[in-house]
Every structure is written in C-alpha cells, then in structure tokens.
Design a protein around this motif. Sequence first.
Motif, mmCIF file in Angstrom:
data_model
loop_
_atom_site.group_PDB
_atom_site.id
_atom_site.type_symbol
_atom_site.label_atom_id
_atom_site.label_comp_id
_atom_site.label_asym_id
_atom_site.label_seq_id
_atom_site.Cartn_x
_atom_site.Cartn_y
_atom_site.Cartn_z
ATOM 1 N N VAL A 1 52.132 41.466 28.090
ATOM 2 C CA VAL A 1 52.836 42.323 27.133
ATOM 3 C C VAL A 1 54.129 42.799 27.788
ATOM 4 C CG1 VAL A 1 52.694 44.377 25.686
ATOM 5 C CG2 VAL A 1 50.624 43.069 26.205
ATOM 6 N N GLY A 2 55.243 42.307 27.270
ATOM 7 C CA GLY A 2 56.547 42.697 27.820
ATOM 8 C C GLY A 2 57.046 43.989 27.197
ATOM 9 N N GLU A 3 58.238 44.377 27.629
ATOM 10 C CA GLU A 3 58.787 45.636 27.126
ATOM 11 C C GLU A 3 59.424 45.437 25.754
ATOM 12 O OE1 GLU A 3 59.847 48.252 30.939
ATOM 13 O OE2 GLU A 3 61.066 46.450 30.767
ATOM 14 N N PRO A 4 59.386 46.466 24.910
ATOM 15 C CA PRO A 4 59.975 46.337 23.579
ATOM 16 C C PRO A 4 61.429 45.871 23.661
ATOM 17 C CG PRO A 4 58.775 48.394 23.762
ATOM 18 C CD PRO A 4 58.784 47.790 25.124
ATOM 19 N N GLY B 1 62.293 42.893 24.167
ATOM 20 C CA GLY B 1 62.374 41.713 25.039
ATOM 21 C C GLY B 1 63.182 41.963 26.286
ATOM 22 N N ARG C 1 62.025 39.543 29.113
ATOM 23 C CA ARG C 1 61.473 38.259 28.678
ATOM 24 C C ARG C 1 61.716 37.161 29.706
ATOM 25 N NH1 ARG C 1 65.504 39.550 24.915
ATOM 26 N NH2 ARG C 1 67.336 38.223 25.021
ATOM 27 N N SER D 1 52.981 35.329 26.176
ATOM 28 C CA SER D 1 53.730 36.575 26.402
ATOM 29 C C SER D 1 54.237 37.071 25.058
ATOM 30 C CB SER D 1 54.872 36.358 27.384
ATOM 31 O OG SER D 1 55.749 35.376 26.924
ATOM 32 N N TRP E 1 56.212 40.632 22.934
ATOM 33 C CA TRP E 1 56.861 41.948 22.990
ATOM 34 C C TRP E 1 57.216 42.394 21.582
ATOM 35 C CZ3 TRP E 1 59.025 37.489 25.072
ATOM 36 C CH2 TRP E 1 60.116 36.959 24.393
ATOM 37 N N GLY F 1 55.602 47.962 28.335
ATOM 38 C CA GLY F 1 54.511 47.161 27.790
ATOM 39 C C GLY F 1 53.174 47.595 28.379
#
Lengths: 446, 202
Positions: free
Chosen positions: A152-155, A157, A160, A178, A180, A226
């Motif tokens: 789960v990446g950060e909002p 992207g 990314r 992956s 986001w 994330g």
Amino acid sequence: MNEVFHEDILETFLFFFLASLGIIQAMAARRGWHGLSLYGGRVRENVNRALGAGLVIFAYAWYFSDPLHRNVRNIEALMSMVCLVLGILAAAAFSLLAASLSEYLRRLRRGAGVGKPEGKGERDRRVSLTGGTAILHGVPGAAGAGRRLVMVGEPGGLNRRLLGILARSLPPGTEALSLWTSEFPTLEGEDPREAFRRPLCSMLEEMETRGVFSPQGSVFLGLGWGADQLLLARRFLEGRFRPDSLVALAPVLPGPESPTLGDALLSNTPSDILGAVRAMKPWRESRFRSLLRAWIPTCALCVLAATALTASLQLRWWFLSGPLGGAVASLWLVYYLDRTGRKKGVSPRKSWEEKAASALSSLELRDGECPLTVVLPGDIEGGLSQDIASRSGYPGFNMVTWPDALRGKFLLEGRNAERLAGLLFPAGGSQAGRDHGSGHDEVSRG
Amino acid sequence: MLDWLLSLDYALFRCVNGLAGRNILLDSAMKAFCNDHLVPFTLGLLVLVMALKGRRRAEDRENLAAVIRVFLTVALSAALMQLVITLVHRPRPFVDHEVNLLFYRPVDWSFPSNPATATFSFFFSAWFSDRRFSWYFLPPAFLMSFARVFCGVHYPGDVLAGILLALLSAWLVHRLRFLSRPFVSVALVLESRLRSALSVRE
C-alpha cells in the motif's frame, strides 16, 4: 555616482546571499536536516559546518575589504534591509534547488530513477480502480506462487517508483500487487480515521470482486501514509482477507509531546516536499477556498489604496512600497475577517495537521489477530518508539528500528530493499513479525 | 530644565568623544563599530540564526513567531523615528561644536539616533521573545551606539532616545499581539503544511 550605487546594491545582496547560505548549511548540519544536504545523501556534519563557516568568513572578508563599505555612506538603510531579505530568500531558494538537484542525481546514479516507471514494465499490469490505482507486478515465477504481497503506497502515488523497485527486489515466486489511493483526504466532515481507511478498504474489495487479484492470505506492506491507512484498516483486513502478516514501514505518527506529524526536512528533499503538498492539494479544502475568495478582492483594494497613497505623498520607491504595503495590509485584514467567520462557526478551527495528528495519535495497535511489524526509520522524533511500544499489546507485535534508513532517502543504504524483502519473507520460511531479528536492526517486542 | 539636560548631554558627549584620537587601535575599532553596515548586517544575520536555532519543530514555531515580531518591531521603530524626526530638528554635534570626528558627516538630523533605534529594536524584540538568545544582540548594539558618540556623530541623548524608542516599539509589538498575529498565523500554517508533507521516497 549612480554606477557606484548600483554596484553597492549588488555587492550587499551578494554578501547577504553568501553569509545566509553559510548559516543555512551550518544549521542544516546541526539539525540533521538530510533533506537540505547539498551532497545528495546524508548530511556530512563536519563538511557542512566547515562549508558554512567558510562562506560566512569569506562573505565578511570580501565585503569589508572594500574601503567603501567600511566608513563611507553608500546605500541607504532601507535598501540594506531589502538586500537582507532578498539575500536570505535567494540563499534559501538556492539551498532548496541544489539539495533537490543533487538528490535527483544521486537517485539517477544509484539506478533508482532510471528504469521504467512502475506499471509500464513489460510484465506489469495497471488497473484503474474507483478512488485509486493498482499495479500487478509480473514477477518471474509468480504463477501459482505461494507468496503474495500487497503493497500500500502513499496517497497520490507519491512513492510509486519505490514500490516498483521493491517489487523487482522480491524473491522469485512472489505475486505482488501495489496500490495507492488517488487523493489525500481533506479531513473535512467525516471522521478523519474513516477518511484515511475507507478508500483503501473499498479498493481492496473492488479488486477481489472484479477478480483481478485476491488479497486473501497475503502479506500486507504499507509505506509511510500507506502504513497509516493499513493500520487503520487492520480490523477490516483481518476480518475480510485474513492476512498472513502486516508490515508498517515508516508510518506517519505524531510525537508524544506536540500535535505535529514529524519533520519532512529531516529526510525529504524540498522537491519531494513540494510533490507531497501537490498530492495533498490543500487548495481543495473549504477553508482555503473561503480565504482565497476573501483575500483576492481585499488584496486588490488594499494594493490600489496603498499605491494611490504612496504616489500622492511622493514617497521614494512608491511603485514598490505601495503594492507591497497593500498586500501585507490585506493579509492582516483577511485574517481578522476569517477569524470573525470562525467565531460564527463558518470555517473550521483546526488545521489539517492537527486533525491528522489527533486521528493518528489514538492509533491503537492492540487487539489484532495477525502478526504486525512496525519498521521505524532513523529520522523519527525522539521518544516516538517508546510511545508506540506503549500502545501495542499484541504478543506478536514487533517494532524494528532501522537507524541507518531515512524515510525520504530509503534506498540511500544500498541494501534496504533486500533487507525489507528479507523482513517480509524470511529465508527460513517464517513470515514477517514472527522471526525477523537480524544484524543491524534494533528489535523490540510490544 | 531642557537647557540643563542639553548641557549634561554635551558634557557626556565631550567625555566620550574626548577619548577619540588618543589610541590608534581604539580609534580603528570604534570606526569599525560605527560603520553603517557591520553591526546592522550582523544583527540581520543573527535573526536568521535565531529562526533556525531550535532543536524541535515546536521550538522552530516559536522562533518563527519571534523573528516576525523582530521585523515588525524594526518597522514600527523606524516609523516612530520618522515621526520624531519631523517634530525635533537637532543638528549633529560637529555642526555646533568642535569635535573629534572619525566618521563622514551625516546630513540628516541627530535626534534620535537611527542606528541605536534599529540595533536596539533587534535586541529588545528578541529579549521579549527569547531572553537567553537575545543577549547575543546586545554587545553589537551597545558597541555601535557607543561608537557613534565616540566618533562624534551623535550625542548620548540621541542614543538614549533611540534606545527608548526601540523599547517602546518592541513592547508595543509584543503587548499588542493582534498586530503580529495574522502574519504569525500565515507563517505557521505554511510551516505546518510544508513540514508535515512527509513521504517515503527512494
């Protein structure tokens, strides 16, 4: 005479620029602001201090070696003040640009910034979801793999590219996804915890419903914001997908003392910070919009009035002091207009950071069913690790501190990606959170 | 009363200015401190150090507010000084008396002392916000003010008036918080947005 005057302005500006640059570099070394390091990596404390002191000494020696600057009047006090402010601003801008550029070059050199962007690799598949994006990473040998990883990446992207690099460093036979969410929550209206959690849950549900990827029994890894989303959605994930384990890498957590979320300057470069602000889109917030609506006409009126005043009084530099004075006065006026509005309950009192801090400070790590590992980078606030440990009750909870890893420069230490892969899928077969003690990690159990 | 004060002021001026021209080293040092640039520039750079000297974000936020108040104090003291200059026209000491002049001949009025007002504005404003750090501002401010009398361009009374004006400005800016609050708020909102913009990057 005029020539001397202009030359003096330039020389005074240069003096302030050089001396301010020296002070900024020396203070960056003292504060450990890796984000402002000019070397594209960590602060080299002694080099930065020497550079700072050298610049300040050089600026003084050069400027005051000119007899004109010692005992003869040249530029006036107001112009000196303007040179001071402009010199400091120029030095700050130079530091921000140079630090960002040198970090960009470092990433290129380390191969982090080259390669294809994630989702455009030959075997990667990009999936658009409601409220976000997911990428299925085609890792060789993943077909029928026993190991599944959801990252789960950060909002927005934000990381990314890092997700793509991590996916490529996974052991063979790992099926990786992956994802986001596309936007940071504005934290207006609904419960802030829900605002962080909900988009992630709905994306994972959509993935399964559409038959794109089943997160059942996967290892879940969250990075930065994330990781916060992952921790907030923990109960939902355990009920719905029965994860094998959860790993929260560098979650954003408020310190135990103040309602702040940390300090981006400790490891993020200025360009990363601007990128994050762009992803957070503060201009979407209703408070910002209402302020802007009030400020634009007020500023126009104040600038006109102040310019008319300075022109009629025939003040020196009236074309500059008028608009500037008007703009400053409009800020002052709009603040009190907004304050009156807030007293009437028109706009909210708390800032975004305060709301996020209050939501995340009550983050409860107890009551989980699956093993959880929290990895803290070296740039966290002092005392935070103890605070997290005191909030954790699950017997399998592990807190790992990587003192040599920086949030904003994660691949600075060449082996962090492999170290993370080893943490997610240890060689002995046991999963994250069950057995991960290794050489340089500082491990504690909650 | 005024005549008595003026004669006392002149007597004090003669005591200090009488020291000039006796020792070449002392003269050189005083000329350096009297300089229009050295001390004000150094104080300006000290404000930058003040902004960055904290150890945690909470301290940084306090320092940011203190720096904004320093600039407001300097601006207010300059405005008040202009007001006084329009009302009081006192010639420089070298116009009316025989003095040991170690400096160029400024053409503006003597009362109140412009450098004393500016440099002590830095000191008093910092003192109201951060007592400990403010002491770094005092020696340069004091030396410059003393040097202006030593070099024969100001009476001690001009310097005293400048100090009082600076004290009044700093007190007003720190007492009437509504003056600085909007600017402090804007700065803190920007600080909050930028420094909480954390992200995990490669």
